[in-house]
Design a protein around this motif. Structure first.
Motif, PDB file in Angstrom:
ATOM      1  N   MET A 529      37.621  67.402  69.942  1.00  0.00           N
ATOM      2  CA  MET A 529      38.397  67.073  68.752  1.00  0.00           C
ATOM      3  C   MET A 529      39.647  67.934  68.644  1.00  0.00           C
ATOM      4  SD  MET A 529      35.881  66.222  65.606  1.00  0.00           S
ATOM      5  CE  MET A 529      37.218  65.278  64.874  1.00  0.00           C
ATOM      6  N   VAL A 530      40.692  67.340  68.074  1.00  0.00           N
ATOM      7  CA  VAL A 530      41.874  68.034  67.574  1.00  0.00           C
ATOM      8  C   VAL A 530      42.023  67.586  66.128  1.00  0.00           C
ATOM      9  CG1 VAL A 530      44.330  68.504  67.890  1.00  0.00           C
ATOM     10  CG2 VAL A 530      42.940  67.797  69.853  1.00  0.00           C
ATOM     11  N   HIS A 531      42.119  68.540  65.204  1.00  0.00           N
ATOM     12  CA  HIS A 531      42.140  68.117  63.806  1.00  0.00           C
ATOM     13  C   HIS A 531      42.764  69.179  62.916  1.00  0.00           C
ATOM     14  CE1 HIS A 531      38.718  70.690  62.379  1.00  0.00           C
ATOM     15  NE2 HIS A 531      38.369  70.615  63.651  1.00  0.00           N
ATOM     16  N   CYS A 532      43.123  68.731  61.725  1.00  0.00           N
ATOM     17  CA  CYS A 532      43.598  69.650  60.696  1.00  0.00           C
ATOM     18  C   CYS A 532      42.402  70.369  60.105  1.00  0.00           C
ATOM     19  CB  CYS A 532      44.345  68.881  59.613  1.00  0.00           C
ATOM     20  SG  CYS A 532      44.949  69.936  58.267  1.00  0.00           S
ATOM     21  N   HIS A 533      42.504  71.712  59.986  1.00  0.00           N
ATOM     22  CA  HIS A 533      41.386  72.486  59.447  1.00  0.00           C
ATOM     23  C   HIS A 533      41.448  72.652  57.935  1.00  0.00           C
ATOM     24  CE1 HIS A 533      37.808  74.972  60.064  1.00  0.00           C
ATOM     25  NE2 HIS A 533      37.841  74.502  61.295  1.00  0.00           N
ATOM     26  N   ASN A 534      42.380  71.962  57.275  1.00  0.00           N
ATOM     27  CA  ASN A 534      42.185  71.697  55.849  1.00  0.00           C
ATOM     28  C   ASN A 534      41.088  70.647  55.784  1.00  0.00           C
ATOM     29  OD1 ASN A 534      42.375  70.303  53.292  1.00  0.00           O
ATOM     30  ND2 ASN A 534      44.309  71.364  52.959  1.00  0.00           N
ATOM     31  N   VAL A 535      39.919  71.021  55.280  1.00  0.00           N
ATOM     32  CA  VAL A 535      38.751  70.141  55.391  1.00  0.00           C
ATOM     33  C   VAL A 535      38.987  68.801  54.706  1.00  0.00           C
ATOM     34  CG1 VAL A 535      37.528  71.004  53.343  1.00  0.00           C
ATOM     35  CG2 VAL A 535      36.224  70.096  55.288  1.00  0.00           C
ATOM     36  N   TYR A 536      39.828  68.774  53.673  1.00  0.00           N
ATOM     37  CA  TYR A 536      40.080  67.532  52.960  1.00  0.00           C
ATOM     38  C   TYR A 536      41.070  66.652  53.716  1.00  0.00           C
ATOM     39  CZ  TYR A 536      37.437  69.952  49.447  1.00  0.00           C
ATOM     40  OH  TYR A 536      36.432  70.630  48.799  1.00  0.00           O
ATOM     41  N   HIS A 537      42.030  67.254  54.395  1.00  0.00           N
ATOM     42  CA  HIS A 537      42.929  66.467  55.244  1.00  0.00           C
ATOM     43  C   HIS A 537      42.169  65.904  56.445  1.00  0.00           C
ATOM     44  CE1 HIS A 537      46.744  68.859  53.821  1.00  0.00           C
ATOM     45  NE2 HIS A 537      46.090  68.270  52.837  1.00  0.00           N
ATOM     46  N   GLY A 538      41.352  66.755  57.075  1.00  0.00           N
ATOM     47  CA  GLY A 538      40.592  66.286  58.224  1.00  0.00           C
ATOM     48  C   GLY A 538      39.657  65.155  57.851  1.00  0.00           C
ATOM     49  N   GLU A 539      38.917  65.336  56.748  1.00  0.00           N
ATOM     50  CA  GLU A 539      37.962  64.311  56.334  1.00  0.00           C
ATOM     51  C   GLU A 539      38.642  63.032  55.877  1.00  0.00           C
ATOM     52  OE1 GLU A 539      34.497  63.708  56.287  1.00  0.00           O
ATOM     53  OE2 GLU A 539      35.053  65.088  57.864  1.00  0.00           O
ATOM     54  N   SER A 540      39.909  63.133  55.489  1.00  0.00           N
ATOM     55  CA  SER A 540      40.651  61.935  55.103  1.00  0.00           C
ATOM     56  C   SER A 540      41.251  61.225  56.304  1.00  0.00           C
ATOM     57  CB  SER A 540      41.765  62.304  54.112  1.00  0.00           C
ATOM     58  OG  SER A 540      41.198  62.830  52.930  1.00  0.00           O
ATOM     59  N   GLY A 541      41.141  61.841  57.496  1.00  0.00           N
ATOM     60  CA  GLY A 541      41.558  61.113  58.687  1.00  0.00           C
ATOM     61  C   GLY A 541      42.403  61.855  59.681  1.00  0.00           C
ATOM     62  N   MET A 542      42.840  63.100  59.397  1.00  0.00           N
ATOM     63  CA  MET A 542      43.738  63.811  60.310  1.00  0.00           C
ATOM     64  C   MET A 542      42.930  64.490  61.412  1.00  0.00           C
ATOM     65  SD  MET A 542      46.921  66.421  59.508  1.00  0.00           S
ATOM     66  CE  MET A 542      47.978  65.176  58.768  1.00  0.00           C
ATOM     67  N   MET A 543      42.332  63.664  62.265  1.00  0.00           N
ATOM     68  CA  MET A 543      41.534  64.116  63.396  1.00  0.00           C
ATOM     69  C   MET A 543      41.702  63.105  64.522  1.00  0.00           C
ATOM     70  SD  MET A 543      37.963  65.379  61.603  1.00  0.00           S
ATOM     71  CE  MET A 543      37.421  63.754  61.064  1.00  0.00           C
ATOM     72  N   THR A 544      41.586  63.586  65.772  1.00  0.00           N
ATOM     73  CA  THR A 544      41.569  62.692  66.914  1.00  0.00           C
ATOM     74  C   THR A 544      40.796  63.364  68.043  1.00  0.00           C
ATOM     75  OG1 THR A 544      42.921  61.189  68.250  1.00  0.00           O
ATOM     76  CG2 THR A 544      43.737  63.451  67.994  1.00  0.00           C
ATOM     77  N   VAL A 545      40.775  62.739  69.219  1.00  0.00           N
ATOM     78  CA  VAL A 545      39.956  63.211  70.331  1.00  0.00           C
ATOM     79  C   VAL A 545      40.789  63.274  71.604  1.00  0.00           C
ATOM     80  CG1 VAL A 545      37.920  62.740  71.763  1.00  0.00           C
ATOM     81  CG2 VAL A 545      37.865  62.230  69.312  1.00  0.00           C
ATOM     82  N   LEU A 546      40.672  64.392  72.328  1.00  0.00           N
ATOM     83  CA  LEU A 546      41.131  64.470  73.706  1.00  0.00           C
ATOM     84  C   LEU A 546      39.935  64.194  74.607  1.00  0.00           C
ATOM     85  CD1 LEU A 546      43.352  67.699  73.819  1.00  0.00           C
ATOM     86  CD2 LEU A 546      44.084  65.337  73.459  1.00  0.00           C
ATOM     87  N   GLY A 547      40.077  63.251  75.515  1.00  0.00           N
ATOM     88  CA  GLY A 547      38.975  62.890  76.388  1.00  0.00           C
ATOM     89  C   GLY A 547      39.320  63.134  77.843  1.00  0.00           C
ATOM     90  N   TYR A 548      38.460  63.869  78.543  1.00  0.00           N
ATOM     91  CA  TYR A 548      38.631  64.059  79.976  1.00  0.00           C
ATOM     92  C   TYR A 548      38.217  62.782  80.704  1.00  0.00           C
ATOM     93  CZ  TYR A 548      39.338  69.169  79.880  1.00  0.00           C
ATOM     94  OH  TYR A 548      39.829  70.442  79.683  1.00  0.00           O
ATOM     95  N   ARG A 549      39.073  62.306  81.596  1.00  0.00           N
ATOM     96  CA  ARG A 549      38.730  61.163  82.433  1.00  0.00           C
ATOM     97  C   ARG A 549      37.877  61.625  83.598  1.00  0.00           C
ATOM     98  NH1 ARG A 549      42.844  57.273  82.004  1.00  0.00           N
ATOM     99  NH2 ARG A 549      41.885  56.149  83.747  1.00  0.00           N
ATOM    100  N   LYS A 550      36.967  60.757  84.028  1.00  0.00           N
ATOM    101  CA  LYS A 550      36.131  61.064  85.190  1.00  0.00           C
ATOM    102  C   LYS A 550      37.000  61.163  86.434  1.00  0.00           C
ATOM    103  CE  LYS A 550      31.912  58.878  83.486  1.00  0.00           C
ATOM    104  NZ  LYS A 550      30.901  57.834  83.720  1.00  0.00           N
TER     105      LYS A 550
END
Length: 550
Positions: A529-550
């Motif tokens: 995950m990459v996200h805002c650590h303001n818990v209310y901003h993160g929970e409202s949607g300011m989060m995403t994912v970095l995914g390693y490809r195989k």
């Protein structure tokens, strides 16, 4: 708005959800997420993750048992609150290991809602990162889960749930990883955890705060869905979050049903009879670029104590003291100073820096700083000013007799020389080697207080939506803050380097209207995950994912 998997589908797939990705983009250059239905991502428990773990040093195994439970906490000064905590203390009991150890911590869930445990700042194996719906199943009420992983790097860390807004209750504790070749010399060590507190005060809960904020300042919800979908991570697993109740009410009534990850803009209506309005207006700070925060907290704490009844640290004049500062707050940056003293900054986010002297530090949510001070003779306030909110938390340093400073005493050091992370340089031993990025991932921070529609690249969190990276790459994260608020952005499972030889960190303040570029080496496979650590901003949607490809 994107369609969501059903709760039944999420629970049925368990950890396999992590690889049912609708995944990312190109193999080189600029990287952006897409919904192309790709499934060629490293699984959190896949062979690549196991191979990386096998290469980490393994010393003794440190076994710990922890219980998340409803309790009533004494915050001092006559303030007691019903809340959720680890055991019956705030912060939770410190966990201390040595770099190279294996930690085996069993979390027993005695809460009325599912929970999880994230190890903030650690480069650990992906299936132990503690993100329900991405790297593990949520720990259901009455269940337990053992987090077992090698601890490779020394430093100041902490742990907390990654389930709904549970972080803004009493569910957090420090994790100190000692260096077996510690280069610093000091006589005493203090761990100082800063927090903003609302849970259980006049009936308030973090879930009610989130629901109120989710309505937006225009009170129309900004077009958000105010139906029965719940306010938690995507509405995917409504048993997975922090629920509506606190402490003695058991969370059985009026809860917003936080669960899973990825709000997609679905904010529940504010629960009835859940305390007064906590929306903050007019909190301003030049240091933070304008608006200081969203939430008007009734209390600010140092090590679980209100300013009227502070913890006292005792030492002798001349003692050299290492202070490990952790900001566990939900919505507050703290400006920290020790009255009558200058601090020498030695580490940030667990990693050493070239030593720098300062009067004060600005510490965003999720950030950590280690400092050294040489104690003078007397009684001195260690003061944490809630930046822009005009209230303080404090502890006391006492090296001799005398009256303590009054609660309202404001050390002059708060207005003296102030260090921010961008003015520090990494120590030579941990400085990221030179090299051009193989891939740039641009993450535009989007949304507004008026609509409370926080997101990344205009999208609210969806765990199926990833930004692809490949093992061995040098990756540049480009945070572009298009909003009028500041955001403390946190990367899981890695540390990055700030520009021009800057410090190694995992959490950084991105000011409104500014761009911050940071680089890291992709050396820890998984879904992160990459996200805002303001818990209310993160929970409202300011989060995403970095995914390693195989």
């Amino acid at each position: 708005m994107h369609s969501l998997p059903t709760r039944r589908a999420v629970l049925g797939t368990g950890a396999a959800l992590a690889v049912s990705a609708l995944a990312a983009s190109c193999s080189t250059g600029e990287s952006g997420g897409d919904n192309a239905g790709r499934t060629d991502y490293v699984r959190p428990d896949g062979p690549e993750v196991r191979a990386a773990e096998a290469e980490r040093p393994r010393g003794r195994t440190r076994k710990v048992r922890l219980t998340a439970q409803r309790t009533r906490l004494d915050l001092g000064g006559g303030v007691t609150v019903p809340t959720w905590a680890y055991g019956d203390r705030l912060p939770g009991k410190e966990v201390r290991v040595t770099a190279g150890d294996t930690l085996a911590l069993t979390l027993a869930n005695h809460l009325p809602r599912s929970t999880s445990l994230h190890w903030h700042g650690l480069a650990l194996r992906n299936d132990m990162d503690g993100v329900p719906g991405l790297t593990q199943r949520a720990i259901r009420p009455g269940g337990d889960f053992t987090y077992r992983f090698a601890v490779p790097h020394p430093g100041t860390y902490w742990f907390h749930p990654h389930s709904g807004v549970q972080l803004d209750r009493g569910l957090y504790a420090p994790l100190i990883v000692e260096d077996p070749k510690e280069p610093l010399e000091y006589d005493k060590e203090w761990v100082v955890v800063l927090d903003d507190w609302v849970d259980g005060v006049d009936g308030s809960t973090p879930d009610a705060v989130l629901a109120e904020l989710g309505e937006g300042m225009d009170h129309g919800g900004g077009g958000m869905d105010h139906g029965d979908g719940g306010s938690g991570h995507g509405g995917m697993d409504h048993d997975g979050g922090s629920g509506g109740g606190s402490g003695d009410d058991g969370g059985e009534h009026g809860g917003s049903g936080n669960g899973g990850h990825g709000m997609h803009g679905m904010a529940a209506r504010r629960p009835m009879d859940k305390g007064p309005s906590r929306m903050m207006m007019g909190a301003t700070s030049k240091l933070l670029g304008g608006d200081a925060g969203d939430v008007k907290y009734p209390h600010y704490l140092v090590n679980g104590r209100v300013a009227e009844d502070p913890e006292t640290f005792r030492a002798r004049p001349g003692d050299r003291i290492r202070i490990r500062l952790v900001n566990a707050g939900g919505d507050t940056a703290f400006r920290v100073a020790l009255g009558g003293h200058r601090m020498t900054v030695t580490h940030t986010d667990g990693y050493p820096v070239e030593h720098a002297r300062t009067d004060a530090l600005l510490v965003g949510m999720g950030e950590r700083y280690d400092v050294l001070v040489t104690a003078k003779d007397g009684v001195f306030p260690l003061t944490a000013l809630a930046e822009g909110k005009k209230k303080t938390a404090r502890a006391l340093l006492r090296t001799g007799p005398g009256a303590a400073p009054t609660r309202t005493a404001r050390p002059g050091e708060l207005d003296g020389r102030l260090l921010t992370a961008d003015r520090l340089r990494a120590a030579d031993a941990v400085r990221l080697g030179k090299g051009k990025p193989d891939r740039t991932v641009t993450l535009k921070l989007t949304g507004s207080m008026e609509r409370y529609d926080w997101g990344i690249n205009g999208r609210r969190y969806d765990p199926r939506y990833r930004y692809a990276v490949s093992e061995g790459e040098r990756v540049r994260l480009r945070f572009v803050n298009t909003t009028t608020m500041w955001h403390p952005m946190h990367l899981h499972g890695h540390t990055y380097a700030l520009p021009h030889g800057g410090p190694r960190k995992d959490t950084s303040i991105v000011l409104p209207g500014r761009t911050l570029e940071v680089d890291f080496d992709a050396d820890n496979p998984g879904l992160w995950m990459v996200h805002c650590h303001n818990v209310y901003h993160g929970e409202s949607g300011m989060m995403t994912v970095l995914g390693y490809r195989k």
